[in-house]
Design a protein around this motif. Structure first.
Motif, PDB file in Angstrom:
ATOM      1  N   UNK A   2       0.849  -1.043  -0.093  1.00  0.00           N
ATOM      2  CA  UNK A   2       0.097  -0.040  -0.032  1.00  0.00           C
ATOM      3  C   UNK A   2       0.921   1.237   0.008  1.00  0.00           C
ATOM      4  N   UNK A   3       0.535   2.261  -0.691  1.00  0.00           N
ATOM      5  CA  UNK A   3       1.024   3.607  -0.614  1.00  0.00           C
ATOM      6  C   UNK A   3       1.151   4.188   0.824  1.00  0.00           C
ATOM      7  N   UNK A   4       1.981   5.148   1.180  1.00  0.00           N
ATOM      8  CA  UNK A   4       2.036   5.691   2.271  1.00  0.00           C
ATOM      9  C   UNK A   4       0.932   6.886   2.276  1.00  0.00           C
ATOM     10  N   UNK A   5       0.365   7.181   3.323  1.00  0.00           N
ATOM     11  CA  UNK A   5      -0.554   8.315   3.542  1.00  0.00           C
ATOM     12  C   UNK A   5       0.084   9.393   4.369  1.00  0.00           C
ATOM     13  N   UNK A   6       0.086  10.567   3.639  1.00  0.00           N
ATOM     14  CA  UNK A   6       0.695  12.076   4.328  1.00  0.00           C
ATOM     15  C   UNK A   6      -0.309  12.807   4.669  1.00  0.00           C
ATOM     16  N   UNK A   7      -0.337  13.395   5.862  1.00  0.00           N
ATOM     17  CA  UNK A   7      -1.379  14.531   6.321  1.00  0.00           C
ATOM     18  C   UNK A   7      -0.340  15.325   7.233  1.00  0.00           C
ATOM     19  N   UNK A  73       5.995  11.610  20.897  1.00  0.00           N
ATOM     20  CA  UNK A  73       5.805  13.400  20.873  1.00  0.00           C
ATOM     21  C   UNK A  73       7.400  13.730  21.116  1.00  0.00           C
ATOM     22  N   UNK A  74       7.777  13.269  22.162  1.00  0.00           N
ATOM     23  CA  UNK A  74       9.345  13.699  22.372  1.00  0.00           C
ATOM     24  C   UNK A  74      10.043  13.438  21.452  1.00  0.00           C
ATOM     25  N   UNK A  75      10.240  12.271  20.935  1.00  0.00           N
ATOM     26  CA  UNK A  75      10.866  12.188  19.850  1.00  0.00           C
ATOM     27  C   UNK A  75      10.840  12.937  18.809  1.00  0.00           C
ATOM     28  N   UNK A  76       9.806  13.510  18.465  1.00  0.00           N
ATOM     29  CA  UNK A  76       9.366  14.231  17.275  1.00  0.00           C
ATOM     30  C   UNK A  76       9.678  15.726  17.504  1.00  0.00           C
ATOM     31  N   UNK A  77       9.868  16.070  19.169  1.00  0.00           N
ATOM     32  CA  UNK A  77       9.893  17.643  19.235  1.00  0.00           C
ATOM     33  C   UNK A  77       8.528  17.986  19.313  1.00  0.00           C
ATOM     34  N   UNK A  78       7.381  17.585  19.652  1.00  0.00           N
ATOM     35  CA  UNK A  78       6.188  18.060  19.658  1.00  0.00           C
ATOM     36  C   UNK A  78       5.641  17.742  20.834  1.00  0.00           C
ATOM     37  N   UNK A  79       4.306  18.430  20.861  1.00  0.00           N
ATOM     38  CA  UNK A  79       3.509  18.398  22.215  1.00  0.00           C
ATOM     39  C   UNK A  79       1.949  18.732  21.894  1.00  0.00           C
ATOM     40  N   UNK A  80       1.295  18.483  22.679  1.00  0.00           N
ATOM     41  CA  UNK A  80       0.035  18.694  22.674  1.00  0.00           C
ATOM     42  C   UNK A  80      -0.475  20.193  22.173  1.00  0.00           C
ATOM     43  N   UNK A  81      -1.206  20.409  21.205  1.00  0.00           N
ATOM     44  CA  UNK A  81      -1.557  21.636  20.589  1.00  0.00           C
ATOM     45  C   UNK A  81      -0.393  22.138  19.433  1.00  0.00           C
ATOM     46  N   UNK A  82       0.683  21.313  19.255  1.00  0.00           N
ATOM     47  CA  UNK A  82       1.711  21.321  17.856  1.00  0.00           C
ATOM     48  C   UNK A  82       0.783  20.920  16.896  1.00  0.00           C
ATOM     49  N   UNK A  83       1.093  21.655  15.735  1.00  0.00           N
ATOM     50  CA  UNK A  83       0.726  21.173  14.248  1.00  0.00           C
ATOM     51  C   UNK A  83       2.039  20.229  13.867  1.00  0.00           C
ATOM     52  N   UNK A  84       1.623  19.027  13.302  1.00  0.00           N
ATOM     53  CA  UNK A  84       2.398  17.929  13.261  1.00  0.00           C
ATOM     54  C   UNK A  84       2.383  17.441  11.644  1.00  0.00           C
ATOM     55  N   UNK A  85       3.336  16.866  11.175  1.00  0.00           N
ATOM     56  CA  UNK A  85       3.303  15.879   9.716  1.00  0.00           C
ATOM     57  C   UNK A  85       3.409  14.614   9.880  1.00  0.00           C
ATOM     58  N   UNK A  86       2.390  13.909   9.491  1.00  0.00           N
ATOM     59  CA  UNK A  86       2.427  12.364   9.670  1.00  0.00           C
ATOM     60  C   UNK A  86       2.667  11.783   8.242  1.00  0.00           C
ATOM     61  N   UNK A  87       3.514  10.663   8.300  1.00  0.00           N
ATOM     62  CA  UNK A  87       3.591   9.934   7.148  1.00  0.00           C
ATOM     63  C   UNK A  87       3.404   8.365   7.470  1.00  0.00           C
TER      64      UNK A  87
END
Length: 90
Positions: A2-7, A73-87
């Motif tokens: 399956x192809x990856x899904x990015x958003x 979240x810690x590994x990605x340098x993100x926290x609740x409320x942050x805008x993130x990119x997922x693949x």
């Protein structure tokens, strides 16, 4: 394969009444079918470029999201409320 899904999305609490509870990112409606539909399943991929694994889950009212652990979240340098990119790989 399956192809990856990015958003992109915003990290939020699954249950706003539990400040220490599970963090999630809502999956855009146009990506749900690519992830195999509205079924709970394990997914893996990246969160802001950092490797992670999580599970998709239904949200009351018809939504769909992916759970994100505190470690991810810690590994990605993100926290609740942050805008993130997922693949994700379904």
């Amino acid at each position: 394969m399956a192809a990856t899904v990015e958003f992109t999305g915003t990290v939020r609490r699954f249950n706003e009444d539990k400040p220490g509870g599970l963090a999630v990112v809502d999956v855009p409606a146009e990506c749900v079918a690519q992830l195999g539909g509205r079924k709970q399943r394990r997914v893996s991929g990246t969160l802001n470029g950092a490797e992670f694994a999580g599970s998709t889950m239904l949200v009351a009212g018809g939504g769909f999201c992916v759970g994100v652990s505190k470690a991810a979240l810690k590994s990605a340098g993100a926290a609740v409320g942050d805008h993130v990119r997922l693949v994700l790989e379904p």
